[in-house]
Design an enzyme around this catalytic site. Structure first.
Site, PDB file in Angstrom:
ATOM      1  CG  ASP A 146      -1.898  -1.170   1.220  1.00  0.00           C
ATOM      2  OD1 ASP A 146      -1.816  -2.019   0.305  1.00  0.00           O
ATOM      3  OD2 ASP A 146      -2.709  -1.262   2.149  1.00  0.00           O
ATOM      4  CG  HIS A 153      -8.119   5.289   2.793  1.00  0.00           C
ATOM      5  ND1 HIS A 153      -9.043   5.157   3.810  1.00  0.00           N
ATOM      6  CD2 HIS A 153      -7.599   4.045   2.596  1.00  0.00           C
ATOM      7  CE1 HIS A 153      -9.073   3.904   4.225  1.00  0.00           C
ATOM      8  NE2 HIS A 153      -8.213   3.214   3.496  1.00  0.00           N
ATOM      9  CE  LYS A 169      -3.859  -4.204   1.443  1.00  0.00           C
ATOM     10  NZ  LYS A 169      -4.518  -3.344   2.422  1.00  0.00           N
ATOM     11  CG  HIS A 203     -10.994   1.071   0.211  1.00  0.00           C
ATOM     12  ND1 HIS A 203     -10.991  -0.254   0.586  1.00  0.00           N
ATOM     13  CD2 HIS A 203     -10.068   1.682   1.013  1.00  0.00           C
ATOM     14  CE1 HIS A 203     -10.099  -0.442   1.553  1.00  0.00           C
ATOM     15  NE2 HIS A 203      -9.515   0.715   1.821  1.00  0.00           N
ATOM     16  CG  ASP A 236      -6.169  -0.086   1.368  1.00  0.00           C
ATOM     17  OD1 ASP A 236      -6.104  -1.318   1.516  1.00  0.00           O
ATOM     18  OD2 ASP A 236      -6.264   0.710   2.320  1.00  0.00           O
ATOM     19  CB  CYS A 266      -2.049  -2.721   5.396  1.00  0.00           C
ATOM     20  SG  CYS A 266      -3.721  -2.014   5.353  1.00  0.00           S
TER      21      CYS A 266
END
Length: 363
Positions: free
Chosen positions: A119, A215, A240, A166, A164, A285
């Site tokens: 990340d 984020h 993820k 999202h 990440d 993470c």
């Protein structure tokens, strides 16, 4: 150099040709069974077909380049031997040694390495969740030159970038807290919740969630990898946190282990044994990825100076947890030495390999 075949008539009592046998065992074209037999015969000083503690200690000292044996290190050697002595008779016989060679020493002598970069994305460096604005006030940008140096100066068998990724309705975002029912035991109303609060949502199954600023929203600038981060050709990207209803700190699993990413499959395809983990955020993470890597049986190294985190006390807590579970926490210089010196592996990682061997199946 041709593979060495050690016969009962030329076994060196002073281990004078053990270096040759060791180098022979490191050759990829040597049959695994011959590797094991060569090593066993070479260090079987009294020629009785088994390794007693002294002989086994000499083998470990040679493999790991251990210094003089004191009481502490002798206990470590005994503990290592107990892990391989399947019938608890105080010696390592040929069957036990072959099993150990296949499932332990082969991994130790022939490591397959992956660098997992967790990340390192714009939002964690100078965006909506920039670490320098978090309680620990650490600068996420500082990991980039350290990671770039690892990539430039050491060759990994696999490089992985986790990200990440999202949806804008993600459950972890403080702005979305009103979209999910809070558990009846929650002491706060929606409008009282703050960033970094931990709440429990009344879902099936119920789930506890830390609330973060929005984020790394899919396809946004903030979700991109840091622009000055070196991207290795042929690297794998793991996305993820794509399910809006559950977070995913680890690059392996979501936070409730209801689903997993393709990371384990990618590692297994390449027969990876050792993972080096770095990135953002250390106590979230990175730590979750490290814990899962250890749990899945990977020899795990956390590159300490290539990580930055959110909260100082949590960083310390997670680092200790990782070490207790069997991960090594090393500075990048130490990690680079370990990577450059594959032929002389780390003893603690070797112990971890022995502890995670599969059980012996008699035929």
């Amino acid at each position: 150099m041709e593979p060495i075949c050690v016969s009962p008539n030329n076994i060196p009592h002073d281990y004078s040709n053990s270096v040759e046998v060791y180098e022979s065992a490191m050759r990829e074209d040597v049959n695994e069974e011959d590797e094991a037999l060569n090593m066993l015969n070479t260090f079987d000083k009294n020629r009785d077909g088994v390794l007693d503690f002294e002989e086994f200690s000499n083998l470990l000292q040679h493999i790991f380049q251990l210094g003089p044996i004191d009481m502490t290190s002798e206990e470590k050697l005994k503990s290592f031997m107990l892990l391989l002595d399947l019938n608890n008779d105080g010696v390592i016989d040929r069957t036990e040694f072959q099993h150990a060679w296949t499932h332990c020493f082969d991994k130790i002598l022939h490591p397959v390495t992956a660098l997992i970069i967790v990340d390192v994305q714009n939002d964690f460096i100078d965006g909506s969740l920039a670490l320098r604005h978090c309680p620990a006030q650490q600068d996420g940008a500082e990991v980039v030159p350290v990671i770039n140096r690892l990539l430039e100066e050491r060759e990994f068998d696999l490089v992985v970038y986790s990200m990440d990724w999202h949806p804008d309705t993600h459950i972890s975002f403080i702005d979305n807290v009103h979209m999910y029912p809070l558990d009846k035991g929650c002491t706060k109303r929606f409008d009282e919740c703050c960033t970094y609060d931990e709440v429990t949502f009344d879902l099936s199954p119920p789930r506890t969630q830390v609330l973060w600023p929005a984020h790394c929203i899919q396809d946004s600038e903030g979700a991109k990898l840091a622009s000055n981060l070196k991207v290795s050709p042929g690297a794998v990207r793991i996305y993820k946190g794509t399910n809006p209803d559950i977070d995913s700190y680890s690059a392996f699993f979501d936070n409730m282990r209801l689903s997993q990413t393709s990371l384990q499959e990618e590692l297994e395809k390449r027969h990876v044994t050792d993972v080096y983990i770095c990135g953002l955020a250390y106590d979230v993470c990175v730590a979750a990825t490290g814990v899962d890597a250890v749990g899945l049986g990977y020899r795990t190294v956390i590159v300490n100076d290539a990580c930055r985190g959110v909260m100082e006390d949590k960083i310390k807590e997670e680092k200790e947890k990782l070490q207790e579970q069997g991960a090594l926490v090393l500075e990048s210089d130490e990690a680079m030495k370990l990577l450059a010196n594959k032929a002389r592996p780390n003893f603690d990682l070797g112990c971890f390999t022995a502890k995670t061997m599969p059980p012996f199946a008699s035929t």
